[in-house]
Design a protein around this motif. Structure first.
Motif, mmCIF file in Angstrom:
data_model
loop_
_atom_site.group_PDB
_atom_site.id
_atom_site.type_symbol
_atom_site.label_atom_id
_atom_site.label_comp_id
_atom_site.label_asym_id
_atom_site.label_seq_id
_atom_site.Cartn_x
_atom_site.Cartn_y
_atom_site.Cartn_z
ATOM 1 N N ARG A 1 45.254 54.119 -37.422
ATOM 2 C CA ARG A 1 44.817 53.814 -36.112
ATOM 3 C C ARG A 1 45.885 53.955 -35.046
ATOM 4 N NH1 ARG A 1 42.769 49.453 -34.273
ATOM 5 N NH2 ARG A 1 41.129 50.585 -32.757
ATOM 6 N N GLY B 1 47.049 57.281 -34.287
ATOM 7 C CA GLY B 1 45.827 57.895 -33.478
ATOM 8 C C GLY B 1 46.101 57.347 -31.854
ATOM 9 N N PHE B 2 46.497 55.932 -31.669
ATOM 10 C CA PHE B 2 46.878 55.811 -30.490
ATOM 11 C C PHE B 2 48.136 56.461 -29.995
ATOM 12 C CE2 PHE B 2 44.193 51.784 -31.284
ATOM 13 C CZ PHE B 2 43.254 52.131 -30.207
ATOM 14 N N VAL C 1 47.478 59.930 -28.649
ATOM 15 C CA VAL C 1 46.688 59.986 -27.443
ATOM 16 C C VAL C 1 47.654 59.694 -26.233
ATOM 17 C CG1 VAL C 1 44.779 58.662 -26.126
ATOM 18 C CG2 VAL C 1 44.296 59.481 -28.442
ATOM 19 N N GLN D 1 41.893 56.796 -21.321
ATOM 20 C CA GLN D 1 42.026 57.952 -22.576
ATOM 21 C C GLN D 1 41.423 57.214 -23.592
ATOM 22 O OE1 GLN D 1 43.552 60.927 -22.053
ATOM 23 N NE2 GLN D 1 43.295 60.048 -20.026
ATOM 24 N N THR D 2 40.929 57.889 -24.452
ATOM 25 C CA THR D 2 40.067 57.335 -25.589
ATOM 26 C C THR D 2 40.411 57.704 -26.742
ATOM 27 O OG1 THR D 2 38.667 59.444 -25.667
ATOM 28 C CG2 THR D 2 37.749 57.812 -24.365
ATOM 29 N N CYS D 3 40.582 57.015 -27.922
ATOM 30 C CA CYS D 3 40.811 57.115 -29.214
ATOM 31 C C CYS D 3 39.516 56.426 -30.190
ATOM 32 C CB CYS D 3 41.932 56.538 -29.447
ATOM 33 S SG CYS D 3 42.699 56.454 -31.237
ATOM 34 N N ASP D 4 38.981 57.275 -30.966
ATOM 35 C CA ASP D 4 38.090 56.725 -31.856
ATOM 36 C C ASP D 4 36.863 56.109 -31.090
ATOM 37 O OD1 ASP D 4 39.260 57.420 -34.253
ATOM 38 O OD2 ASP D 4 40.304 55.350 -34.464
ATOM 39 N N THR E 1 38.185 53.219 -25.049
ATOM 40 C CA THR E 1 39.178 53.474 -24.284
ATOM 41 C C THR E 1 40.407 52.471 -24.554
ATOM 42 O OG1 THR E 1 38.361 51.934 -22.681
ATOM 43 C CG2 THR E 1 37.725 54.398 -22.438
#
Length: 448
Positions: free
Chosen positions: A8, A11-12, A15, A121-124, A127
């Motif tokens: 995760r 992932g952040f 982004v 901005q979105t991740c999984d 926002t």
């Protein structure tokens, strides 16, 4: 770092880097390859450097769902960010009914709006702002390996949704005495309320009404009704719908969402509708549709009030200009509404009848459905020189409707024309028509 989910966290970070890369690339594209400023710019967009600057600038803006400036542009007071699930539920429609899918607004310095875009901005499916407010440890680790520094940034970004300073209203904000006791003669039985503008709710309402009025599904349902055919869904009408424009020529000064709507705020009729029979007739045997339009009761009332106001020779002040523009905008809204009735309520191709004496530009404007069967008509519509002619006709008609006792001439005619051609509802109606005709053109080309 043992409690951190590395997947995760990565992932952040991805982004964040993608957001910064897009903004950096847009800036670099404007600079020559040998420009000495390129390295400095690249350094500014290093993740920790940019995030540190964003955490400093976030104090210049505030996320909100209920704002004050829409009540009065000079009001200075508290704005609130209240997620729908934090509000009490009741039977009446309100912001609580929006659920999780709601648009947050932003007020403050427009130059710092990139910080808000960053946090959106979105991740999984979440926002960055949601993650900040939840104290997400993985996002915190993605911001910086320095835990204390990352925590400081998290707290700064979380401040985006917090009210600034003490709760305060303003002398230019609306205030209402609301009876909460039983005795209206007792001052103690009243509460003083300071209502705010429910910006997120207004934005959802604007989107829903536009879809009901101009969306493809609604148009298909109306067409089925005209063709006397079954349709799986119905459609919605909004009798006596009014448009309030917030912010004048600078809607961004009110809020971000208000800017996205071009300042348009819909007002629903507060009285029960008085239904009238749908006796809509083709504008045959007249040389201009404005002759029929000008006879409509709401139009006559609006023209009468504008005439009274201008004959009073008001002083040349901002208040005078605003009220005059408000009256003209009301007439334009009626015109757009009347055009929509003819476009959607009459059988396409009615303007080709021998009984129609309207000039070509008015036929193009009001009988847009004819373009589906008439290729020449469609080509003339897409040439798109006719809206200017409609603007001229509107200006001439309004000058004439205001009478001969007012010193009106070419200057006023051009002003009325300009107001029509720059009206957002007029532009929206034209844009929807253009999209529909382009679909017809594309379909015709594929069949050929």
């Amino acid at each position: 770092m043992d409690d951190i989910n590395q997947h995760r966290r990565s992932g952040f970070q991805a982004v964040i880097k993608q957001f910064l890369k897009e903004r950096l690339d847009a800036r670099l594209d404007k600079l020559p390859e040998d420009d000495s400023r390129r390295q400095s710019l690249i350094a500014q967009f290093e993740p920790e450097t940019w995030i540190a600057d964003a955490a400093r600038r976030v104090g210049q803006i505030q996320a909100a769902t209920h704002i004050l400036k829409a009540v009065h542009p000079d009001a200075r007071g508290t704005n609130f960010y209240l997620s729908p699930d934090s509000l009490p539920s009741h039977a009446e429609v309100g912001s609580h009914a929006l659920g999780d899918d709601f648009a947050g607004d932003v007020v403050g310095n427009a130059a710092a709006l990139d910080v808000y875009k960053f946090l959106r901005q979105t991740c999984d499916g979440k926002t960055l702002l949601d993650a900040v407010l939840a104290g997400d440890a993985d996002l915190k680790a993605a911001f910086s390996e320095d835990s204390a520094q990352a925590q400081t940034w998290m707290e700064s970004f979380a401040g985006l949704v917090q009210a600034r300073g003490g709760v305060a209203t303003h002398t230019r904000a609306k205030q209402v005495y609301w009876l909460v006791g039983r005795d209206p003669c007792n001052d103690g039985d009243f509460h003083l309320l300071a209502p705010l503008y429910a910006s997120s709710l207004a934005h959802a309402l604007h989107s829903a009404i536009n879809e009901d009025r101009f969306g493809d599904a609604a148009k298909a349902a109306r067409q089925a009704r005209r063709d006397k055919q079954d349709h799986p869904t119905g459609y919605s009408d909004y009798p006596q719908l009014l448009v309030q424009k917030l912010g004048g020529t600078k809607p961004q000064n009110v809020s971000q969402l208000n800017s996205e709507r071009g300042g348009v705020n819909y007002l629903l009729a507060s009285l029960p509708p008085v239904w009238k029979s749908g006796d809509l007739r083709e504008p045959w045997r007249v040389d201009s549709v404005f002759a029929i339009f000008g006879a409509r009761i709401p139009v006559r009332a609006a023209v009468r009030e504008l005439k009274r106001f201008l004959k009073a020779d008001p002083p040349e002040t901002m208040a005078t200009r605003n009220y005059r523009d408000e009256l003209v905008d009301g007439i334009i809204d009626e015109l757009v509404s009347y055009a929509g009735e003819l476009q959607e309520g009459l059988t396409p191709g009615w303007s080709a009848d021998a009984l129609c004496r309207l000039p070509k530009e008015e036929c193009l404007w009001l009988d847009i459905g004819r373009s589906k069967q008439d290729e020449g008509f469609r080509s003339e519509w897409l040439w798109f020189d006719w809206p200017l002619e409609i603007g001229k006709r509107f200006g001439n008609w309004l000058n004439g409707a205001l009478g001969k006792n007012l010193p009106l001439g070419d200057i006023e005619q051009r002003q009325w024309r300009r107001e029509l051609l720059t009206d957002p509802l007029w532009a929206l109606q034209l844009d929807q028509g253009k999209r529909n005709i382009n679909k017809v053109t594309k379909a015709a080309g594929e069949e050929a």
